[in-house]
Scaffold this motif. Sequence first.
Motif, PDB file in Angstrom:
ATOM      1  N   UNK A 156     -28.026 -70.148  11.673  1.00  0.00           N
ATOM      2  CA  UNK A 156     -27.044 -70.259  10.589  1.00  0.00           C
ATOM      3  C   UNK A 156     -27.272 -69.209   9.515  1.00  0.00           C
ATOM      4  N   UNK A 157     -26.184 -68.670   9.014  1.00  0.00           N
ATOM      5  CA  UNK A 157     -26.216 -67.698   7.920  1.00  0.00           C
ATOM      6  C   UNK A 157     -25.329 -68.203   6.788  1.00  0.00           C
ATOM      7  N   UNK A 158     -25.581 -67.725   5.584  1.00  0.00           N
ATOM      8  CA  UNK A 158     -24.705 -68.077   4.456  1.00  0.00           C
ATOM      9  C   UNK A 158     -24.234 -66.794   3.789  1.00  0.00           C
ATOM     10  N   UNK A 159     -22.914 -66.693   3.576  1.00  0.00           N
ATOM     11  CA  UNK A 159     -22.368 -65.485   2.940  1.00  0.00           C
ATOM     12  C   UNK A 159     -21.417 -65.863   1.809  1.00  0.00           C
ATOM     13  N   UNK A 160     -21.369 -65.015   0.790  1.00  0.00           N
ATOM     14  CA  UNK A 160     -20.451 -65.247  -0.322  1.00  0.00           C
ATOM     15  C   UNK A 160     -19.202 -64.383  -0.129  1.00  0.00           C
ATOM     16  N   UNK A 161     -18.041 -65.010  -0.128  1.00  0.00           N
ATOM     17  CA  UNK A 161     -16.760 -64.283  -0.068  1.00  0.00           C
ATOM     18  C   UNK A 161     -15.872 -64.897  -1.131  1.00  0.00           C
ATOM     19  N   UNK A 162     -15.935 -64.368  -2.354  1.00  0.00           N
ATOM     20  CA  UNK A 162     -15.233 -65.058  -3.434  1.00  0.00           C
ATOM     21  C   UNK A 162     -13.730 -64.939  -3.238  1.00  0.00           C
ATOM     22  N   UNK A 163     -13.033 -66.017  -3.538  1.00  0.00           N
ATOM     23  CA  UNK A 163     -11.570 -66.025  -3.495  1.00  0.00           C
ATOM     24  C   UNK A 163     -10.951 -66.103  -2.118  1.00  0.00           C
ATOM     25  N   UNK A 164     -11.724 -66.435  -1.083  1.00  0.00           N
ATOM     26  CA  UNK A 164     -11.124 -66.400   0.268  1.00  0.00           C
ATOM     27  C   UNK A 164      -9.987 -67.395   0.437  1.00  0.00           C
ATOM     28  N   UNK A 184     -34.674 -75.804   2.584  1.00  0.00           N
ATOM     29  CA  UNK A 184     -34.693 -77.141   3.189  1.00  0.00           C
ATOM     30  C   UNK A 184     -33.322 -77.628   3.626  1.00  0.00           C
ATOM     31  N   UNK A 185     -32.313 -77.439   2.759  1.00  0.00           N
ATOM     32  CA  UNK A 185     -31.016 -78.018   3.067  1.00  0.00           C
ATOM     33  C   UNK A 185     -30.358 -77.313   4.262  1.00  0.00           C
ATOM     34  N   UNK A 186     -30.431 -75.992   4.250  1.00  0.00           N
ATOM     35  CA  UNK A 186     -29.833 -75.243   5.358  1.00  0.00           C
ATOM     36  C   UNK A 186     -30.503 -75.639   6.674  1.00  0.00           C
ATOM     37  N   UNK A 187     -31.818 -75.841   6.605  1.00  0.00           N
ATOM     38  CA  UNK A 187     -32.560 -76.224   7.790  1.00  0.00           C
ATOM     39  C   UNK A 187     -32.060 -77.583   8.314  1.00  0.00           C
ATOM     40  N   UNK A 188     -31.833 -78.496   7.366  1.00  0.00           N
ATOM     41  CA  UNK A 188     -31.384 -79.827   7.766  1.00  0.00           C
ATOM     42  C   UNK A 188     -29.957 -79.792   8.343  1.00  0.00           C
ATOM     43  N   UNK A 189     -29.100 -78.971   7.728  1.00  0.00           N
ATOM     44  CA  UNK A 189     -27.729 -78.814   8.253  1.00  0.00           C
ATOM     45  C   UNK A 189     -27.824 -78.346   9.702  1.00  0.00           C
ATOM     46  N   UNK A 190     -28.693 -77.345   9.931  1.00  0.00           N
ATOM     47  CA  UNK A 190     -28.859 -76.784  11.270  1.00  0.00           C
ATOM     48  C   UNK A 190     -29.405 -77.800  12.261  1.00  0.00           C
ATOM     49  N   UNK A 191     -30.410 -78.550  11.845  1.00  0.00           N
ATOM     50  CA  UNK A 191     -31.014 -79.526  12.759  1.00  0.00           C
ATOM     51  C   UNK A 191     -30.019 -80.622  13.134  1.00  0.00           C
ATOM     52  N   UNK A 192     -29.333 -81.155  12.121  1.00  0.00           N
ATOM     53  CA  UNK A 192     -28.377 -82.234  12.412  1.00  0.00           C
ATOM     54  C   UNK A 192     -27.225 -81.742  13.292  1.00  0.00           C
ATOM     55  N   UNK A 193     -26.743 -80.529  13.020  1.00  0.00           N
ATOM     56  CA  UNK A 193     -25.637 -79.990  13.823  1.00  0.00           C
ATOM     57  C   UNK A 193     -26.104 -79.747  15.259  1.00  0.00           C
ATOM     58  N   UNK A 194     -27.301 -79.168  15.406  1.00  0.00           N
ATOM     59  CA  UNK A 194     -27.802 -78.870  16.751  1.00  0.00           C
ATOM     60  C   UNK A 194     -27.985 -80.153  17.562  1.00  0.00           C
ATOM     61  N   UNK A 195     -28.594 -81.169  16.937  1.00  0.00           N
ATOM     62  CA  UNK A 195     -28.827 -82.434  17.640  1.00  0.00           C
ATOM     63  C   UNK A 195     -27.510 -83.031  18.128  1.00  0.00           C
ATOM     64  N   UNK A 219     -26.352 -74.427  -0.859  1.00  0.00           N
ATOM     65  CA  UNK A 219     -26.347 -74.660   0.591  1.00  0.00           C
ATOM     66  C   UNK A 219     -27.741 -74.414   1.172  1.00  0.00           C
ATOM     67  N   UNK A 220     -28.397 -73.381   0.682  1.00  0.00           N
ATOM     68  CA  UNK A 220     -29.718 -73.047   1.221  1.00  0.00           C
ATOM     69  C   UNK A 220     -30.756 -74.076   0.775  1.00  0.00           C
ATOM     70  N   UNK A 221     -30.655 -74.511  -0.476  1.00  0.00           N
ATOM     71  CA  UNK A 221     -31.546 -75.555  -0.968  1.00  0.00           C
ATOM     72  C   UNK A 221     -32.939 -75.039  -1.290  1.00  0.00           C
ATOM     73  N   UNK A 222     -33.773 -75.929  -1.799  1.00  0.00           N
ATOM     74  CA  UNK A 222     -35.131 -75.596  -2.204  1.00  0.00           C
ATOM     75  C   UNK A 222     -35.930 -75.154  -0.981  1.00  0.00           C
TER      76      UNK A 222
END
Length: 302
Positions: free
Chosen positions: A281-289, A256-267, A250-253
């Motif tokens: 935007x934040x990314x968290x791991x919650x295994x098995x949710x 980059x990817x997280x930034x793009x997710x944020x920009x597209x969503x904001x626009x 999700x975060x990407x290289x």
Amino acid sequence: MTDTPAQRCGLIAIVGKPNVGKSTLLNALVGQKVSITSRKAQTTRHRITGIRTVGASQFVFVDTPGFQTRHGTALNRSLNKTVQGAVGDVDLVLFVVEAGKFTPGDAKVLALLKPGIPVVLVANKLDELNRRADAAPWLQETAGKHEFAEIVPMSAKNRKDIERLFPIFEKYLPEQPWWYGEDELTDRSEKFLAGETVREKLFRLTGDELPYTSTVVVDKFDEEPSPKHKRLVRIAATIIVERDSHKAMVIGDKGERLKRIGTEARTELEKLMDCKVFLELWVKVRSGWADDEARVRSFGYE
Ligand code: GDP
Ligand code: K
Ligand code: MG
């Protein structure tokens, strides 16, 4: 004096297996995006109401998650309950399939519909067939699967096809006062739409690599007065994934990817809400949710 026609208002459920175009159809009917769409199954997870008022008639559409025929997780059980709750007490059901195809998955959804409620067969994605006429023999065969009230071959991406639907649906709406204002388009809050918009970009920008079990929680949605803008909204949201490897995806290289997710969503949100948006935007791991009933509920699923 002229006679004004009596108000009509009714509930129309949109059902079908995943990816047949239910949410695309809802957005087209409403004339604005109220339900997110993507190539991924399980994009729609909630019951979404979209409203359109035409003349004296108010059409209240309910989009549903595609019925999950493989049971198991708490998330899937919750999704199925959402569909069944939505089709229980409606005036009309739109049963959406892809034109030219009728699969065992479609048959399963049809079998779940409550008897006594009129069902319109919507043969969507007609544009994907080479010629409209190619659908004729298939339509004839599919018409025999149920006593359909109407059969409509169409494309949710074709404006003319969409406008043609309202007079067809109108006669199934009972005469009663409207439930919503004339200009209301959805019963969902802006905060809800914000989370959904992030989820859509997440799904669209990660494609098939990311499992559908990722979700988004909106932690903050604050409106602030602003001298420069007529309205300013600060949003903080967390993308929840099941594994560290998904988080990296999700975060990407270099982010980059997280930034793009944020920009597209904001626009998109700035357009939708007609205001200035700051999105964190934040990314968290919650295994098995997705297997955990309490977590599924705490993330906003019924
Ligand atoms: P849902 O899972 O049934 O809600 O399906 P979506 O609305 O998310 O759509 C699934 C995919 O089908 C998306 O990529 C849509 O763009 C696409 N789609 C929906 N309606 C049409 C249509 O009429 N024609 C074509 N070609 N694609 C469509
Ligand atoms: K989908
Ligand atoms: Mg959908």
